[in-house]
Write a protein that holds these residues in place. Sequence first.
Motif, PDB file in Angstrom:
ATOM      1  N   LEU A  13     -11.783  30.532 -15.793  1.00  9.61           N
ATOM      2  CA  LEU A  13     -12.338  31.018 -14.540  1.00  9.61           C
ATOM      3  C   LEU A  13     -13.832  31.273 -14.705  1.00  9.61           C
ATOM      4  O   LEU A  13     -14.260  31.834 -15.714  1.00  9.61           O
ATOM      5  N   VAL A  14     -14.588  30.858 -13.717  1.00 12.43           N
ATOM      6  CA  VAL A  14     -16.025  31.105 -13.698  1.00 12.43           C
ATOM      7  C   VAL A  14     -16.369  31.628 -12.309  1.00 12.43           C
ATOM      8  O   VAL A  14     -15.910  31.088 -11.301  1.00 12.43           O
ATOM      9  N   ALA A  15     -17.177  32.665 -12.273  1.00 16.06           N
ATOM     10  CA  ALA A  15     -17.609  33.203 -10.985  1.00 16.06           C
ATOM     11  C   ALA A  15     -18.466  32.169 -10.271  1.00 16.06           C
ATOM     12  O   ALA A  15     -19.245  31.441 -10.904  1.00 16.06           O
ATOM     13  N   GLN A  58     -15.377  47.430  -9.933  1.00 12.88           N
ATOM     14  CA  GLN A  58     -14.767  47.556 -11.258  1.00 12.88           C
ATOM     15  C   GLN A  58     -15.796  47.305 -12.354  1.00 12.88           C
ATOM     16  O   GLN A  58     -15.821  48.014 -13.368  1.00 12.88           O
ATOM     17  N   ALA A  59     -16.636  46.313 -12.164  1.00 11.51           N
ATOM     18  CA  ALA A  59     -17.676  46.016 -13.148  1.00 11.51           C
ATOM     19  C   ALA A  59     -18.632  47.200 -13.302  1.00 11.51           C
ATOM     20  O   ALA A  59     -19.077  47.514 -14.413  1.00 11.51           O
ATOM     21  N   ASP A  66     -23.421  44.046 -20.691  1.00 13.48           N
ATOM     22  CA  ASP A  66     -23.863  42.876 -19.924  1.00 13.48           C
ATOM     23  C   ASP A  66     -23.104  42.857 -18.595  1.00 13.48           C
ATOM     24  O   ASP A  66     -21.918  42.530 -18.555  1.00 13.48           O
ATOM     25  N   PHE A  67     -23.792  43.232 -17.543  1.00 19.18           N
ATOM     26  CA  PHE A  67     -23.144  43.350 -16.229  1.00 19.18           C
ATOM     27  C   PHE A  67     -22.557  42.022 -15.772  1.00 19.18           C
ATOM     28  O   PHE A  67     -21.465  41.984 -15.194  1.00 19.18           O
ATOM     29  N   GLU A  68     -23.262  40.926 -16.030  1.00 20.18           N
ATOM     30  CA  GLU A  68     -22.740  39.617 -15.628  1.00 20.18           C
ATOM     31  C   GLU A  68     -21.407  39.326 -16.308  1.00 20.18           C
ATOM     32  O   GLU A  68     -20.477  38.802 -15.685  1.00 20.18           O
TER      33      GLU A  68
END
Length: 72
Positions: A13-15, A58-59, A66-68
Amino acid sequence: MLDYSEKGIMDGLVAAHSFDAIFYILSQTASQENVYLAIKGLRRTVDIANVSRGVIDQALQIKWPDFEDAIQ
């Protein structure tokens, strides 16, 4: 990890917002045609992760360095 996704061992999965960043980075050193080929290959390998308000919240709560990565 991409190798596992290509082999069907695990789901990759990739945003969605990562695709434009990857495109930009690749375009610094490769032709536009090759960049599109690479992005299409990535898209065939991974699915698009939904990034919603809940994911962002959630993040923010887990406070990863690392927020990303937390969003991913």
